[in-house]
Design a protein around this motif. Structure first.
Motif, PDB file in Angstrom:
ATOM      1  N   LYS A 132       0.833  -1.204   0.000  1.00  0.00           N
ATOM      2  CA  LYS A 132       0.000   0.000   0.000  1.00  0.00           C
ATOM      3  C   LYS A 132       0.869   1.257   0.000  1.00  0.00           C
ATOM      4  CE  LYS A 132      -3.736   2.187   2.584  1.00  0.00           C
ATOM      5  NZ  LYS A 132      -4.578   2.114   3.777  1.00  0.00           N
ATOM      6  N   LYS A 133       1.918   1.253   0.818  1.00  0.00           N
ATOM      7  CA  LYS A 133       2.817   2.406   0.890  1.00  0.00           C
ATOM      8  C   LYS A 133       3.514   2.622  -0.459  1.00  0.00           C
ATOM      9  CE  LYS A 133       6.744   4.193   3.481  1.00  0.00           C
ATOM     10  NZ  LYS A 133       7.732   3.915   4.506  1.00  0.00           N
ATOM     11  N   LYS A 134       3.955   1.536  -1.079  1.00  0.00           N
ATOM     12  CA  LYS A 134       4.636   1.629  -2.363  1.00  0.00           C
ATOM     13  C   LYS A 134       3.688   2.190  -3.427  1.00  0.00           C
ATOM     14  CE  LYS A 134       7.372  -1.148  -5.555  1.00  0.00           C
ATOM     15  NZ  LYS A 134       7.884  -2.483  -5.860  1.00  0.00           N
ATOM     16  N   LYS A 135       2.431   1.731  -3.388  1.00  0.00           N
ATOM     17  CA  LYS A 135       1.449   2.210  -4.354  1.00  0.00           C
ATOM     18  C   LYS A 135       1.160   3.695  -4.144  1.00  0.00           C
ATOM     19  CE  LYS A 135      -3.125   0.979  -6.100  1.00  0.00           C
ATOM     20  NZ  LYS A 135      -4.279   0.075  -5.920  1.00  0.00           N
ATOM     21  N   GLU A 136       1.049   4.121  -2.875  1.00  0.00           N
ATOM     22  CA  GLU A 136       0.815   5.536  -2.585  1.00  0.00           C
ATOM     23  C   GLU A 136       1.998   6.393  -3.029  1.00  0.00           C
ATOM     24  OE1 GLU A 136      -0.005   5.531   1.589  1.00  0.00           O
ATOM     25  OE2 GLU A 136      -2.091   4.901   1.306  1.00  0.00           O
ATOM     26  N   GLU A 137       3.226   5.909  -2.811  1.00  0.00           N
ATOM     27  CA  GLU A 137       4.409   6.648  -3.244  1.00  0.00           C
ATOM     28  C   GLU A 137       4.441   6.783  -4.762  1.00  0.00           C
ATOM     29  OE1 GLU A 137       7.705   4.534  -1.578  1.00  0.00           O
ATOM     30  OE2 GLU A 137       7.408   5.376   0.425  1.00  0.00           O
ATOM     31  N   LYS A 138       4.052   5.728  -5.451  1.00  0.00           N
ATOM     32  CA  LYS A 138       4.029   5.754  -6.910  1.00  0.00           C
ATOM     33  C   LYS A 138       2.994   6.765  -7.404  1.00  0.00           C
ATOM     34  CE  LYS A 138       3.418   2.773 -10.929  1.00  0.00           C
ATOM     35  NZ  LYS A 138       3.150   1.405 -11.375  1.00  0.00           N
ATOM     36  N   ALA A 139       1.821   6.768  -6.773  1.00  0.00           N
ATOM     37  CA  ALA A 139       0.781   7.722  -7.161  1.00  0.00           C
ATOM     38  C   ALA A 139       1.239   9.152  -6.881  1.00  0.00           C
ATOM     39  CB  ALA A 139      -0.515   7.412  -6.418  1.00  0.00           C
ATOM     40  N   TYR A 140       1.931   9.347  -5.761  1.00  0.00           N
ATOM     41  CA  TYR A 140       2.441  10.676  -5.417  1.00  0.00           C
ATOM     42  C   TYR A 140       3.473  11.137  -6.442  1.00  0.00           C
ATOM     43  CZ  TYR A 140       4.881  14.389  -2.949  1.00  0.00           C
ATOM     44  OH  TYR A 140       5.458  15.585  -2.618  1.00  0.00           O
ATOM     45  N   ARG A 141       4.408  10.253  -6.787  1.00  0.00           N
ATOM     46  CA  ARG A 141       5.422  10.604  -7.794  1.00  0.00           C
ATOM     47  C   ARG A 141       4.761  10.945  -9.125  1.00  0.00           C
ATOM     48  NH1 ARG A 141       8.223   5.912  -5.999  1.00  0.00           N
ATOM     49  NH2 ARG A 141       7.600   4.926  -7.931  1.00  0.00           N
ATOM     50  N   LYS A 142       3.744  10.168  -9.467  1.00  0.00           N
ATOM     51  CA  LYS A 142       3.065  10.388 -10.736  1.00  0.00           C
ATOM     52  C   LYS A 142       2.335  11.733 -10.739  1.00  0.00           C
ATOM     53  CE  LYS A 142       0.199   7.939 -14.048  1.00  0.00           C
ATOM     54  NZ  LYS A 142      -0.546   6.706 -14.308  1.00  0.00           N
TER      55      LYS A 142
ATOM     56  N   THR B 114       3.041  14.410  -8.872  1.00  0.00           N
ATOM     57  CA  THR B 114       3.949  15.554  -8.799  1.00  0.00           C
ATOM     58  C   THR B 114       4.881  15.625  -9.984  1.00  0.00           C
ATOM     59  OG1 THR B 114       5.548  14.283  -7.499  1.00  0.00           O
ATOM     60  CG2 THR B 114       3.916  15.584  -6.286  1.00  0.00           C
ATOM     61  N   GLY B 115       4.968  14.574 -10.743  1.00  0.00           N
ATOM     62  CA  GLY B 115       5.835  14.572 -11.909  1.00  0.00           C
ATOM     63  C   GLY B 115       7.303  14.478 -11.559  1.00  0.00           C
ATOM     64  N   ALA B 116       7.630  13.994 -10.391  1.00  0.00           N
ATOM     65  CA  ALA B 116       9.028  13.900  -9.956  1.00  0.00           C
ATOM     66  C   ALA B 116       9.398  12.443  -9.773  1.00  0.00           C
ATOM     67  CB  ALA B 116       9.227  14.667  -8.660  1.00  0.00           C
ATOM     68  N   GLY B 117       9.284  11.662 -10.819  1.00  0.00           N
ATOM     69  CA  GLY B 117       9.577  10.236 -10.691  1.00  0.00           C
ATOM     70  C   GLY B 117      10.832   9.864 -11.425  1.00  0.00           C
ATOM     71  N   SER B 118      11.980  10.188 -10.883  1.00  0.00           N
ATOM     72  CA  SER B 118      13.239   9.902 -11.566  1.00  0.00           C
ATOM     73  C   SER B 118      13.493   8.405 -11.671  1.00  0.00           C
ATOM     74  CB  SER B 118      14.402  10.571 -10.841  1.00  0.00           C
ATOM     75  OG  SER B 118      14.486  10.078  -9.521  1.00  0.00           O
ATOM     76  N   ASP B 119      12.916   7.626 -10.764  1.00  0.00           N
ATOM     77  CA  ASP B 119      13.171   6.189 -10.826  1.00  0.00           C
ATOM     78  C   ASP B 119      11.945   5.438 -11.347  1.00  0.00           C
ATOM     79  OD1 ASP B 119      12.500   5.201  -7.372  1.00  0.00           O
ATOM     80  OD2 ASP B 119      11.617   6.772  -8.589  1.00  0.00           O
ATOM     81  N   ALA B 120      10.973   6.144 -11.935  1.00  0.00           N
ATOM     82  CA  ALA B 120       9.795   5.494 -12.482  1.00  0.00           C
ATOM     83  C   ALA B 120      10.144   4.887 -13.838  1.00  0.00           C
ATOM     84  CB  ALA B 120       8.659   6.502 -12.627  1.00  0.00           C
ATOM     85  N   PRO B 121       9.469   3.842 -14.256  1.00  0.00           N
ATOM     86  CA  PRO B 121       9.736   3.238 -15.563  1.00  0.00           C
ATOM     87  C   PRO B 121       9.404   4.215 -16.692  1.00  0.00           C
ATOM     88  CG  PRO B 121       8.344   1.805 -14.198  1.00  0.00           C
ATOM     89  CD  PRO B 121       8.519   3.092 -13.471  1.00  0.00           C
TER      90      PRO B 121
ATOM     91  N   ALA C 140       5.438  10.268 -16.025  1.00  0.00           N
ATOM     92  CA  ALA C 140       6.134   9.852 -14.818  1.00  0.00           C
ATOM     93  C   ALA C 140       7.586  10.305 -14.831  1.00  0.00           C
ATOM     94  CB  ALA C 140       6.073   8.335 -14.667  1.00  0.00           C
ATOM     95  N   GLN C 141       8.080  10.822 -15.971  1.00  0.00           N
ATOM     96  CA  GLN C 141       9.472  11.221 -16.064  1.00  0.00           C
ATOM     97  C   GLN C 141       9.681  12.693 -15.742  1.00  0.00           C
ATOM     98  OE1 GLN C 141      12.180   9.376 -16.523  1.00  0.00           O
ATOM     99  NE2 GLN C 141      10.917   7.556 -16.470  1.00  0.00           N
ATOM    100  N   GLY C 142       8.676  13.340 -15.219  1.00  0.00           N
ATOM    101  CA  GLY C 142       8.856  14.733 -14.819  1.00  0.00           C
ATOM    102  C   GLY C 142       8.734  15.701 -15.978  1.00  0.00           C
ATOM    103  N   ALA C 143       8.028  15.319 -17.044  1.00  0.00           N
ATOM    104  CA  ALA C 143       7.844  16.213 -18.182  1.00  0.00           C
ATOM    105  C   ALA C 143       6.930  17.354 -17.769  1.00  0.00           C
ATOM    106  CB  ALA C 143       7.241  15.436 -19.352  1.00  0.00           C
ATOM    107  N   PRO C 144       7.186  18.570 -18.267  1.00  0.00           N
ATOM    108  CA  PRO C 144       6.321  19.687 -17.910  1.00  0.00           C
ATOM    109  C   PRO C 144       4.917  19.478 -18.451  1.00  0.00           C
ATOM    110  CG  PRO C 144       7.958  20.362 -19.521  1.00  0.00           C
ATOM    111  CD  PRO C 144       8.289  18.973 -19.098  1.00  0.00           C
ATOM    112  N   ALA C 145       3.976  20.199 -17.885  1.00  0.00           N
ATOM    113  CA  ALA C 145       2.574  20.013 -18.244  1.00  0.00           C
ATOM    114  C   ALA C 145       2.347  20.329 -19.725  1.00  0.00           C
ATOM    115  CB  ALA C 145       1.677  20.883 -17.374  1.00  0.00           C
TER     116      ALA C 145
END
Length: 149
Positions: A104-114, A116-123, A129-134
């Motif tokens: 659950k914590k991992k899923k919440e962290e993934k949703a948060y990264r997604k 905020t757009g700050a997912g440097s370690d996201a696939p 998920a790679q932090g691209a601007p809007a």
């Protein structure tokens, strides 16, 4: 058989009661003793049967340790019979709950990264998920008419 009154007598009777329960011979335990052990919260009724409580298990283990210590100091080779109740067993429900909480914590962290757009370690296959601007590289549909005017 009179119900034991002293703590040492009750501990010894608990050990005998546990032995009877493990042999599935609860009828060997006097009713008054059962009532006394239930009052002490060492035994409990569960589904029409008796079982040890956590407190009862701890008292039983302490009694076995005391008997072993007495046997070792006296030099006797007679030790009480160790049973399955004396062996610590893993708490599978606790472990399962911990795994569920971690997921659950991992899923919440993934949703948060997604979000905020700050997912440097996201696939890389996840869009956004790679932090691209809007605005991104692709022009929006209403950007075209503004550029031509």
């Amino acid at each position: 058989m009179p119900v034991p009154q002293t703590l040492d007598e009750l501990r010894a009777s608990l050990r005998q009661s546990v032995d009877a329960l493990q042999r599935r011979q609860a009828n060997e335990i006097p009713e008054k003793l059962i009532d006394r052990l239930v009052d002490l919260d060492w035994l409990e009724w569960h589904g029409g049967g008796l079982r040890l409580t956590t407190t009862g298990t701890n008292v039983h283990r302490q009694e076995l340790a005391r008997i072993r210590a007495m046997a070792e100091t006296s030099g006797s080779s007679i030790t009480p019979n160790l049973s399955e109740a004396d062996i610590a067993t893993p708490n599978y429900s606790y472990e399962k709950r911990q795994r569920e909480l971690a997921k659950k914590k991992k899923k919440e962290e993934k949703a948060y990264r997604k979000s905020t757009g700050a997912g440097s370690d996201a696939p890389a296959d996840e869009p956004g998920a790679q932090g691209a601007p809007a605005g991104g590289d692709a022009p929006a549909a209403d950007d075209k008419p503004q550029g031509q005017a």
